[in-house]
Motif scaffolding. Sequence first.
Motif, PDB file in Angstrom:
ATOM      1  N   GLY A   1       0.975  -1.560   0.423  1.00  0.00           N
ATOM      2  CA  GLY A   1       0.196   0.172   0.277  1.00  0.00           C
ATOM      3  C   GLY A   1       0.671   0.975  -0.382  1.00  0.00           C
ATOM      4  O   GLY A   1       0.404   2.215  -1.113  1.00  0.00           O
ATOM      5  N   PHE A   2       1.996   1.072   0.694  1.00  0.00           N
ATOM      6  CA  PHE A   2       2.552   1.793   0.640  1.00  0.00           C
ATOM      7  C   PHE A   2       2.950   2.902  -1.126  1.00  0.00           C
ATOM      8  O   PHE A   2       3.624   3.284  -1.097  1.00  0.00           O
TER       9      PHE A   2
ATOM     10  N   GLY B   1      -3.115   0.457  -1.677  1.00  0.00           N
ATOM     11  CA  GLY B   1      -2.874   2.528  -1.478  1.00  0.00           C
ATOM     12  C   GLY B   1      -3.641   3.109  -1.315  1.00  0.00           C
ATOM     13  O   GLY B   1      -3.239   4.096  -0.131  1.00  0.00           O
ATOM     14  N   SER B   2      -4.921   2.772  -1.287  1.00  0.00           N
ATOM     15  CA  SER B   2      -5.942   4.003  -0.639  1.00  0.00           C
ATOM     16  C   SER B   2      -6.552   3.610   0.643  1.00  0.00           C
ATOM     17  O   SER B   2      -6.335   4.905   1.072  1.00  0.00           O
ATOM     18  N   PHE B   3      -6.291   3.050   1.425  1.00  0.00           N
ATOM     19  CA  PHE B   3      -6.161   2.574   2.263  1.00  0.00           C
ATOM     20  C   PHE B   3      -4.885   3.306   3.121  1.00  0.00           C
ATOM     21  O   PHE B   3      -4.930   3.747   4.819  1.00  0.00           O
TER      22      PHE B   3
ATOM     23  N   LEU C   1      -4.320   6.535   6.059  1.00  0.00           N
ATOM     24  CA  LEU C   1      -3.978   6.755   7.298  1.00  0.00           C
ATOM     25  C   LEU C   1      -2.865   7.541   7.140  1.00  0.00           C
ATOM     26  O   LEU C   1      -2.839   8.619   7.703  1.00  0.00           O
ATOM     27  N   MET C   2      -1.657   8.700   5.908  1.00  0.00           N
ATOM     28  CA  MET C   2      -1.181   9.328   5.434  1.00  0.00           C
ATOM     29  C   MET C   2      -1.615  10.340   5.602  1.00  0.00           C
ATOM     30  O   MET C   2      -1.732  11.446   6.410  1.00  0.00           O
TER      31      MET C   2
ATOM     32  N   PRO D   1      -7.944  -0.279  16.921  1.00  0.00           N
ATOM     33  CA  PRO D   1      -7.986  -1.113  16.270  1.00  0.00           C
ATOM     34  C   PRO D   1      -7.949  -1.160  14.860  1.00  0.00           C
ATOM     35  O   PRO D   1      -9.301  -0.381  14.278  1.00  0.00           O
ATOM     36  N   PHE D   2      -7.419  -2.076  13.990  1.00  0.00           N
ATOM     37  CA  PHE D   2      -7.634  -1.705  12.765  1.00  0.00           C
ATOM     38  C   PHE D   2      -8.963  -2.168  12.293  1.00  0.00           C
ATOM     39  O   PHE D   2      -9.309  -0.974  10.800  1.00  0.00           O
ATOM     40  N   SER D   3      -9.956  -2.569  12.688  1.00  0.00           N
ATOM     41  CA  SER D   3     -11.278  -2.594  12.292  1.00  0.00           C
ATOM     42  C   SER D   3     -12.052  -1.099  12.015  1.00  0.00           C
ATOM     43  O   SER D   3     -12.408  -0.584  11.671  1.00  0.00           O
ATOM     44  N   ALA D   4     -12.201   0.121  13.486  1.00  0.00           N
ATOM     45  CA  ALA D   4     -11.946   0.971  13.263  1.00  0.00           C
ATOM     46  C   ALA D   4     -11.751   1.478  11.883  1.00  0.00           C
ATOM     47  O   ALA D   4     -11.958   2.766  11.339  1.00  0.00           O
ATOM     48  N   LEU D   5     -10.310   1.575  11.746  1.00  0.00           N
ATOM     49  CA  LEU D   5      -9.270   1.905  11.235  1.00  0.00           C
ATOM     50  C   LEU D   5     -10.171   2.256   9.596  1.00  0.00           C
ATOM     51  O   LEU D   5     -10.239   3.143   8.879  1.00  0.00           O
TER      52      LEU D   5
END
Length: 125
Positions: free
Chosen positions: A16-17, A78-80, A84-85, A110-114
Amino acid sequence: TTTRRSGAVNRLIYEGFAVYLQDKLGEARSFPNFGRPLDAAAAELARGVASLDELNAVRFPRPLGTVLQERQAYIIAGSFVKFLMDKKGGLEKFRALYASGDYQATYGVPFSALERDWRAHLPRR
């Protein structure tokens, strides 16, 4: 001897990065989004993916394409990472995630909330 940091083995974060950087810095219209905005492409694809848990569980050397069609997996990753960025603390926070692989410790959720926040952020048609 070189040891791989734990976060770097997470293919969702790692790939993704790479896609995020290619989209942000590159001028070539290339795989996986071919110049189309990442979030717009991901919004269509995300509707068909119930959860990102399987992508998040992929570790080296296993490719993302083993759990989702490769182009779809790379666009979503990539979108995820872009989310985050751009919305969750920028490069400094992301570097901590990349090094640790620990979403809870890095972002306080947690990951699920992100994932839920990322999905809500995607454009709607």
